[in-house]
Structures are given as structure tokens and as C-alpha cells.
Design a protein around this motif. Structure first.
Motif, mmCIF file in Angstrom:
data_model
loop_
_atom_site.group_PDB
_atom_site.id
_atom_site.type_symbol
_atom_site.label_atom_id
_atom_site.label_comp_id
_atom_site.label_asym_id
_atom_site.label_seq_id
_atom_site.Cartn_x
_atom_site.Cartn_y
_atom_site.Cartn_z
ATOM 1 N N LYS A 1 0.744 -1.242 -0.025
ATOM 2 C CA LYS A 1 -0.098 0.011 0.024
ATOM 3 C C LYS A 1 0.978 1.228 0.014
ATOM 4 C CE LYS A 1 -3.399 2.615 2.670
ATOM 5 N NZ LYS A 1 -4.586 2.097 2.004
ATOM 6 N N ILE A 2 0.666 2.193 -1.109
ATOM 7 C CA ILE A 2 1.777 3.151 -1.138
ATOM 8 C C ILE A 2 0.679 4.432 -0.658
ATOM 9 C CG2 ILE A 2 3.086 4.876 -2.499
ATOM 10 C CD1 ILE A 2 2.322 1.402 -4.001
ATOM 11 N N LEU A 3 1.270 5.185 0.317
ATOM 12 C CA LEU A 3 0.357 6.193 0.783
ATOM 13 C C LEU A 3 0.551 7.462 -0.349
ATOM 14 C CD1 LEU A 3 1.350 6.112 4.588
ATOM 15 C CD2 LEU A 3 -0.602 5.063 3.383
ATOM 16 N N PRO A 4 -0.386 8.268 -0.390
ATOM 17 C CA PRO A 4 -0.606 9.370 -1.161
ATOM 18 C C PRO A 4 1.053 10.247 -1.151
ATOM 19 C CG PRO A 4 -2.607 9.153 -0.182
ATOM 20 C CD PRO A 4 -1.850 8.180 0.453
ATOM 21 N N HIS A 5 1.295 10.370 -2.337
ATOM 22 C CA HIS A 5 2.531 11.514 -2.237
ATOM 23 C C HIS A 5 2.103 12.498 -3.625
ATOM 24 C CE1 HIS A 5 6.446 12.921 -3.960
ATOM 25 N NE2 HIS A 5 7.028 12.688 -2.570
ATOM 26 N N ALA A 6 2.072 13.804 -3.347
ATOM 27 C CA ALA A 6 1.786 14.644 -4.327
ATOM 28 C C ALA A 6 2.304 14.624 -5.713
ATOM 29 C CB ALA A 6 2.020 16.152 -3.803
ATOM 30 N N GLU A 7 3.656 14.131 -5.850
ATOM 31 C CA GLU A 7 4.218 14.032 -6.998
ATOM 32 C C GLU A 7 3.935 12.594 -7.441
ATOM 33 O OE1 GLU A 7 8.385 14.732 -9.096
ATOM 34 O OE2 GLU A 7 8.187 15.467 -7.246
ATOM 35 N N TYR A 8 4.416 11.721 -6.921
ATOM 36 C CA TYR A 8 4.488 10.365 -7.500
ATOM 37 C C TYR A 8 3.089 9.502 -7.592
ATOM 38 C CZ TYR A 8 9.577 11.332 -6.882
ATOM 39 O OH TYR A 8 10.642 11.829 -6.969
ATOM 40 N N CYS A 9 2.541 9.779 -6.551
ATOM 41 C CA CYS A 9 1.213 8.890 -6.308
ATOM 42 C C CYS A 9 0.149 9.568 -5.565
ATOM 43 C CB CYS A 9 1.497 7.567 -5.703
ATOM 44 S SG CYS A 9 0.315 6.388 -5.765
#
Length: 112
Positions: free
Chosen positions: A5-13
Motif C-alpha cells: 500500500k503506497i500512501l499518497p504522495h503529491a508528485e509520485y502517487c
């Protein structure tokens, strides 16, 4: 197959994402294979810190960091106790929750 689970990241995801990953894959490879373009300036050779991630859940299932990785992590922006270089962290049987830090050493050098 375990899930990352990838937590939200403004640039990547921006929306965050869950991805299924084959056991034995590095976190970096898993992200790249699933369209999440995490930085990896050294082409995953454990020579920089641009692929630094924070493993929020499941860190105990990953392979132990070696001395080279531990030395490099000391230079990572936003270092936390559960920090890993994603190119060196190999996925095992357990699901993971991963956060990509807001900045990397490249962002600092490029005045982001």
C-alpha cells in the motif's frame, strides 16, 4: 502475492495505491513496475538515497539492511527508524505500507 500500500504522495502517487508484488522483488522495482516513478538516481545500485522510503507497516518481514545501506540512509532527507532504501528492501510474504518522503536529496539540490 503480498500487497504494498503506497500512501499518497503529491508528485509520485497523488491518490495512493495498492499493488500486488511478487515475493523477492525490491520495493523500488515494485513501484516502478506499477507506474510509480520513484527516483532511483544510481539505478538501484545502493549508491544514493533518492529511493528512500519509510515502511509504516511490515518492516520486520523485509531483509535486514546491510552496512552500506545503513551508512547511506544517514544522508537521507526525513530519516526515520523505519526508513529503507527501496532498491535494497526485498519484499517477503507480508503486506507492506510504504510512504515516499516528500523530498529527496535531489529535491534539495534542485531547489524544489
Amino acid at each position: 502475492m503480498p500487497t504494498i500500500k503506497i500512501l499518497p504522495h503529491a508528485e509520485y502517487c497523488p491518490q495512493g495505491r495498492d499493488v500486488l508484488v511478487p515475493v523477492g522483488t525490491s520495493i523500488c522495482e515494485a513501484l516502478l513496475d506499477n507506474g510509480i516513478a520513484i527516483e532511483h538516481a544510481c539505478d538501484m545500485s545502493c549508491a544514493c538515497t533518492t529511493c528512500h522510503v519509510i515502511v509504516r507497516e511490515g518492516i520486520g518481514s523485509l531483509n535486514a539492511p546491510d552496512e552500506t545501506e545503513e551508512d547511506l540512509l544517514d544522508r537521507a532527507w526525513g530519516l526515520e527508524p523505519n526508513s529503507r532504501l527501496s532498491c535494497q528492501a526485498i519484499v517477503a510474504q507480508k503486506d507492506l505500507v510504504v510512504e515516499i518522503p516528500k523530498y529527496s536529496i535531489n529535491h534539495a539540490r534542485e531547489n524544489h
